[in-house]
Design a protein around this motif. Structure first.
Motif, short mmCIF file in Angstrom:
data_model
loop_
_atom_site.label_atom_id
_atom_site.label_comp_id
_atom_site.label_asym_id
_atom_site.label_seq_id
_atom_site.Cartn_x
_atom_site.Cartn_y
_atom_site.Cartn_z
N SER A 3 -0.11 1.77 -45.22
CA SER A 3 -1.16 0.79 -45.00
C SER A 3 -0.67 -0.62 -45.37
O SER A 3 -0.89 -1.59 -44.64
N LEU A 4 0.05 -0.71 -46.49
CA LEU A 4 0.58 -2.01 -46.93
C LEU A 4 1.67 -2.51 -45.99
O LEU A 4 1.94 -3.72 -45.93
N TYR A 36 -0.75 -7.45 -46.43
CA TYR A 36 0.59 -7.11 -45.92
C TYR A 36 1.55 -7.24 -47.08
O TYR A 36 1.78 -8.34 -47.61
N ASP A 37 2.12 -6.15 -47.54
CA ASP A 37 2.98 -6.15 -48.72
C ASP A 37 4.11 -5.14 -48.53
O ASP A 37 4.09 -4.05 -49.11
N LYS A 68 -0.75 4.99 -48.80
CA LYS A 68 -1.03 3.62 -49.21
C LYS A 68 0.12 2.70 -48.79
O LYS A 68 -0.11 1.57 -48.32
N VAL A 73 -11.34 -2.72 -42.15
CA VAL A 73 -11.22 -2.08 -43.45
C VAL A 73 -11.39 -0.57 -43.36
O VAL A 73 -10.58 0.19 -43.90
N LYS A 93 -12.40 -5.05 -48.35
CA LYS A 93 -11.34 -5.96 -47.94
C LYS A 93 -10.15 -5.18 -47.41
O LYS A 93 -9.77 -4.15 -48.00
N PRO A 94 -9.55 -5.62 -46.30
CA PRO A 94 -8.38 -4.91 -45.77
C PRO A 94 -7.19 -5.00 -46.73
O PRO A 94 -7.08 -5.96 -47.49
N ASP A 95 -6.33 -4.01 -46.69
CA ASP A 95 -5.12 -4.06 -47.51
C ASP A 95 -4.28 -5.26 -47.08
O ASP A 95 -4.18 -5.57 -45.88
#
Length: 245
Positions: free
Chosen positions: A75-76, A117-118, A72, A96, A113-115
């Motif tokens: 991905s972020l 940017y975090d 995860k 997605v 919904k796409p992840d």
């Protein structure tokens, strides 16, 4: 008359001279063709950029990638919007699911919904998983497929959150032999950036990958899912297909 022109430069030249009326071109050719006064049309295409993460599902604890928090986090770490606007010059949209287009019969943008940017969220998850200082990881770059720039971008995003993804060139004919159980350890704990095209973006042709007997032997056995995989591709009416699925 339909002409098969494989070389991109030749195709662009033929469009400029009028030898071709319509052709599918790569993103890198867009500016040149626009400058020449040609009209370009966008459509939801047949390619998708993905990142595969490999680990032993029987012993996930052996690999950082076996932890769902790590996956995860990676991905972020990827800025999909930036990549769509820069690397693909605005001719792409964040996706997605693997091999699923926004035009798929079941696609719901309110649900899928796409992840976001975090990067800070990514670092937090990595720390929770025991990788506050990140980790080293090999990332394959298959030679001759035009994916190096994409792989470099993804590797750069991973490095920003502490995951040191070193690009390693690989011949795809060698790489794909590692997908057999005998050779699988060669790629466990590594990543692979890929721009899938053609059948790789045809959802119903890829469903068997999730079938308990037709796909990977490590897939979970789910009779209901198997039934849907066998039934849905044969339904012609899109309304009925969506209802059944």
């Amino acid at each position: 008359t339909h002409l098969a022109v494989a070389e991109e430069g030749t195709k662009v030249a033929m469009l400029k001279t009028g030898e071709l009326d319509v052709a599918k071109v790569q993103v890198d050719s867009v500016r040149d063709l626009e400058a020449a006064g040609l009209r370009l049309m966008k459509y939801v295409g047949d390619s998708q950029s993905t990142v595969w993460l490999f680990y032993d599902v029987d012993h996930p604890e052996k690999y950082a990638l076996g932890d769902v928090r790590v996956r995860k986090a990676l991905s972020l770490a990827i800025d999909r919007k930036e990549m769509a606007n820069t690397l693909f010059r605005g001719y792409a949209e964040p996706s997605v699911l693997w091999f699923v287009r926004s035009t798929a019969f079941f696609f719901d943008p309110n649900v899928l919904k796409p992840d976001p940017y975090d990067p800070e969220g990514a670092k937090k998850l990595l720390a929770e998983a025991g990788y506050a200082n990140g980790f080293d990881m090999k990332m394959w770059d298959r030679v001759g497929y035009g994916e190096t720039t994409y792989d470099q971008a993804v590797s750069g995003y991973f490095r920003k959150v502490g995951v040191r993804a070193d690009l390693t060139p690989i011949d795809f004919n060698v790489f794909r032999t590692w997908f057999s159980p005998k050779h699988m350890p060669e790629i466990w704990g590594t990543a692979y950036g890929m721009i899938a095209q053609g059948q790789g973006m045809q959802f119903e042709k890829m469903l068997n990958a999730y079938h308990s007997t037709k796909g990977s032997p490590k897939n979970l056995k789910n009779p209901k899912l198997d039934e849907l995989i066998e039934k849905v591709p044969n339904i012609a009416d899109p309304t009925e297909k969506k209802r059944v699925a």
